[in-house]
Enzyme design. Structure first.
Site, PDB file in Angstrom:
ATOM      1  N   HIS A   6       0.859  -1.182   0.000  1.00 37.56           N
ATOM      2  CA  HIS A   6       0.000   0.000   0.000  1.00 37.56           C
ATOM      3  C   HIS A   6       0.894   1.231   0.000  1.00 37.56           C
ATOM      4  CE1 HIS A   6      -3.149   2.831   1.149  1.00 37.56           C
ATOM      5  NE2 HIS A   6      -4.008   1.896   0.772  1.00 37.56           N
ATOM      6  N   ASP A  54      -7.861  -5.165   0.171  1.00 34.92           N
ATOM      7  CA  ASP A  54      -8.329  -5.934  -0.984  1.00 34.92           C
ATOM      8  C   ASP A  54      -7.938  -7.400  -0.920  1.00 34.92           C
ATOM      9  OD1 ASP A  54      -9.700  -3.996  -2.229  1.00 34.92           O
ATOM     10  OD2 ASP A  54      -8.047  -3.325  -3.491  1.00 34.92           O
TER      11      ASP A  54
HETATM   12  N1  ACO Z   1       4.263  -7.502  -4.350  1.00 25.98           N
HETATM   13  C1  ACO Z   1       5.606  -7.501  -4.512  1.00 25.98           C
HETATM   14  N2  ACO Z   1       6.343  -6.396  -4.437  1.00 25.98           N
HETATM   15  C2  ACO Z   1       5.723  -5.254  -4.171  1.00 25.98           C
HETATM   16  C3  ACO Z   1       4.333  -5.171  -3.993  1.00 25.98           C
HETATM   17  C4  ACO Z   1       3.601  -6.357  -4.082  1.00 25.98           C
HETATM   18  N3  ACO Z   1       2.279  -6.378  -3.935  1.00 25.98           N
HETATM   19  N4  ACO Z   1       3.983  -3.904  -3.737  1.00 25.98           N
HETATM   20  C5  ACO Z   1       5.089  -3.193  -3.787  1.00 25.98           C
HETATM   21  N5  ACO Z   1       6.158  -3.997  -4.052  1.00 25.98           N
HETATM   22  C6  ACO Z   1       7.563  -3.611  -4.177  1.00 25.98           C
HETATM   23  C7  ACO Z   1       7.818  -3.074  -5.581  1.00 25.98           C
HETATM   24  O1  ACO Z   1       8.172  -4.104  -6.467  1.00 25.98           O
HETATM   25  C8  ACO Z   1       8.947  -2.115  -5.301  1.00 25.98           C
HETATM   26  O2  ACO Z   1      10.121  -2.858  -5.113  1.00 25.98           O
HETATM   27  P1  ACO Z   1      11.554  -2.264  -5.510  1.00 25.98           P
HETATM   28  O3  ACO Z   1      11.745  -1.073  -4.632  1.00 25.98           O
HETATM   29  O4  ACO Z   1      12.479  -3.382  -5.226  1.00 25.98           O
HETATM   30  O5  ACO Z   1      11.449  -1.894  -6.967  1.00 25.98           O
HETATM   31  C9  ACO Z   1       8.590  -1.505  -3.961  1.00 25.98           C
HETATM   32  O6  ACO Z   1       7.791  -2.504  -3.307  1.00 25.98           O
HETATM   33  C10 ACO Z   1       7.765  -0.232  -4.083  1.00 25.98           C
HETATM   34  O7  ACO Z   1       6.670  -0.509  -4.954  1.00 25.98           O
HETATM   35  P2  ACO Z   1       5.712   0.615  -5.547  1.00 25.98           P
HETATM   36  O8  ACO Z   1       4.747  -0.002  -6.492  1.00 25.98           O
HETATM   37  O9  ACO Z   1       6.540   1.752  -6.051  1.00 25.98           O
HETATM   38  O10 ACO Z   1       5.022   1.078  -4.204  1.00 25.98           O
HETATM   39  P3  ACO Z   1       3.742   1.930  -4.085  1.00 25.98           P
HETATM   40  O11 ACO Z   1       3.731   2.402  -2.693  1.00 25.98           O
HETATM   41  O12 ACO Z   1       3.643   2.949  -5.157  1.00 25.98           O
HETATM   42  O13 ACO Z   1       2.639   0.810  -4.368  1.00 25.98           O
HETATM   43  C11 ACO Z   1       0.684  -0.366  -4.582  1.00 25.98           C
HETATM   44  C12 ACO Z   1       1.466   0.646  -3.755  1.00 25.98           C
HETATM   45  C13 ACO Z   1       0.357   0.230  -5.976  1.00 25.98           C
HETATM   46  C14 ACO Z   1      -0.645  -0.654  -3.880  1.00 25.98           C
HETATM   47  C15 ACO Z   1       1.498  -1.664  -4.738  1.00 25.98           C
HETATM   48  O14 ACO Z   1       1.836  -2.175  -3.475  1.00 25.98           O
HETATM   49  C16 ACO Z   1       0.779  -2.718  -5.574  1.00 25.98           C
HETATM   50  O15 ACO Z   1       0.775  -2.626  -6.807  1.00 25.98           O
HETATM   51  N6  ACO Z   1       0.164  -3.738  -4.904  1.00 25.98           N
HETATM   52  C17 ACO Z   1      -0.556  -4.783  -5.588  1.00 25.98           C
HETATM   53  C18 ACO Z   1      -1.929  -4.272  -6.062  1.00 25.98           C
HETATM   54  C19 ACO Z   1      -2.882  -4.057  -4.908  1.00 25.98           C
HETATM   55  O16 ACO Z   1      -3.047  -4.905  -4.029  1.00 25.98           O
HETATM   56  N7  ACO Z   1      -3.572  -2.897  -4.913  1.00 25.98           N
HETATM   57  C20 ACO Z   1      -4.583  -2.559  -3.899  1.00 25.98           C
HETATM   58  C21 ACO Z   1      -4.157  -1.438  -3.056  1.00 25.98           C
HETATM   59  S1  ACO Z   1      -5.291  -1.143  -1.738  1.00 25.98           S
HETATM   60  C22 ACO Z   1      -6.562  -0.254  -2.415  1.00 25.98           C
HETATM   61  O17 ACO Z   1      -6.431   0.372  -3.446  1.00 25.98           O
HETATM   62  C23 ACO Z   1      -7.884  -0.246  -1.725  1.00 25.98           C
END
Ligand code: ACO
Length: 377
Positions: A259, A313
């Site tokens: 998140h 979620d």
């Molecule tokens: N699985 C594996 N790795 C992850 C995940 C994940 N679910 N989420 C983040 N990371 C890692 C990324 O690969 C990245 O790694 P790195 O630094 O080695 O490159 C690091 O964590 C940062 O990731 P970002 O995507 O830049 O983090 P951000 O804070 O922008 O992302 C997000 C938040 C978009 C929710 C992300 O965690 C994600 O895509 N999760 C999966 C989709 C999901 O469950 N969305 C629902 C969110 S809750 C809601 O909207 C109600």
């Protein structure tokens, strides 16, 4: 010129008294009340009142608010007819957005600063969204819409309009908690897009239809659908570790994990998870949940040190699936909860409105020559 922040990350877009989030400590508050407290002691309609008006209602106020909502559940035949004309394979979020935009033509509400218009528009939208979602869900399968039942509460009535069966109390209670948990979440993409629209003094129907459009994207509202796909693909507990390790090795994300704000487990996911054993006890075990528990255990071992934990979620899709709600209705169900947060922000925005007009950093060319068409390369 302030520093450019892609996606406006970390840039405050409003001052607000509606909700508060501490992502390090896993705290979410609506109007100063911890979400755990509201999930346990309140209900969706009382929480809606709290979010809209800033305080808990007195008994008579809650009775009036509930009765108002109940009396506005019905939708006009022409809204139903409009939805009948939409392609049956179209996404329910698109149908919801179209129907909500059309609602505004039936209930002129242009004087947006009038508190009565604000209150009436809010009641109509909160009351009618479930009816729209349920009617479209039935009509796309060739079934007639089911009119609302005034003797049922908000959440029970939604399940009734969807299935034709009055749900048993536990089912309605769990949905009501899920709606409470999704009602508001500080400044997120859909709330922001609603605020941009609100800042032009567009009416509440237009504000909410903008926000619905923004919520429909897979990066915002759609993750719980993908969690179900992932759990089905994993199939069994034994496959969890190899599946997750391969995903991570391929640079892919684990759905329902991570998140932008929460660096610990999303408090909303813990609340939902606590309700789940009661559901399974009553309605039978969920193989999906059994796989999900193992995904949580292995996922946290692999990603927890990076601040990546289950978000709301991760569990909401499993709950909705157990209720018999179609996967592509998960995001519309999110919308019929979040409409409250959008409206609360709309009302707050109008108290001190400034039209959103950010700037941009131009990176294009200047003073180009206009060549006649026959001389262009
Ligand atoms: N699985 C594996 N790795 C992850 C995940 C994940 N679910 N989420 C983040 N990371 C890692 C990324 O690969 C990245 O790694 P790195 O630094 O080695 O490159 C690091 O964590 C940062 O990731 P970002 O995507 O830049 O983090 P951000 O804070 O922008 O992302 C997000 C938040 C978009 C929710 C992300 O965690 C994600 O895509 N999760 C999966 C989709 C999901 O469950 N969305 C629902 C969110 S809750 C809601 O909207 C109600």
């Amino acid at each position: 010129m302030p520093d450019y922040s892609p996606g406006l990350a970390g840039v405050p877009a409003a001052k607000s008294k509606i909700s508060y989030l501490d992502g390090q400590k896993g705290i979410l508050e609506y109007r100063g009340f911890r979400i755990e407290l509201l999930a346990e002691k309140s209900n969706f309609i009382e929480t809606a009142y709290l979010l809209l008006f800033g305080r808990l209602p007195a008994a008579a106020e809650l009775r009036r608010f509930s009765a108002d909502l109940c009396s506005h559940r019905r939708i006009k035949y022409r809204i139903t007819d409009l939805m009948k004309c939409l392609p049956e394979h179209g996404h329910p979020m698109d149908a919801l957005q179209a129907a909500v935009a059309a609602l505004g033509m039936f209930y002129p509400a242009k004087n947006v600063r009038d508190p009565e218009i604000q209150s009436n528009s809010s009641v109509r939208l909160i009351a009618k969204l479930p009816t729209i979602v349920a009617a479209h869900a039935r009509m796309r399968h060739g079934d007639d819409p089911i009119p609302p039942r005034d003797d049922l509460g908000h959440s029970a009535n939604f399940l009734y309009m969807l299935t034709g069966q009055a749900p048993d109390p536990l089912m309605a209670e769990v949905l009501d908690v899920a709606l409470t948990l999704h009602a508001e979440h500080t400044m997120n993409a859909s709330t922001f897009s609603g605020l941009v629209t609100a800042s032009t003094l567009a009416d509440a129907y237009t504000v909410v239809s903008s926000a619905i459009g923004t919520l429909s994207g897979p990066l915002h509202g759609g993750a719980n659908e993908q969690v179900i796909d992932m759990l089905l693909e994993i199939g069994s507990k034994a496959n969890v570790r190899p599946y997750l390790e391969k995903k991570l090795a391929d640079g892919e994300k684990i759905m329902g994990f991570g998140h932008r704000e929460y660096k610990v487990k999303d408090p909303r996911s813990s609340i939902l998870q606590k309700l789940m054993p009661r559901m399974f006890e009553q309605y039978g075990r969920s193989p999906l949940y059994e796989t999900a528990q193992e995904v949580e255990r292995v996922g946290v071992a692999l990603l927890g040190s990076k601040g990546i934990h289950p978000n709301v979620d991760f569990f909401s899709g499993i709950v909705y699936e157990k209720m018999g709600i179609d996967k592509d209705l998960f995001t519309p169900v999110f919308a019929l909860a979040r409409v409250v947060g959008w409206l609360a922000h709309w009302i707050e925005q109008l108290k001190d409105n400034h039209i959103f007009r950010p700037t941009e950093i131009y990176e294009g060319e200047h003073e180009r020559q206009y060549l006649p068409i026959d001389q262009r390369p």
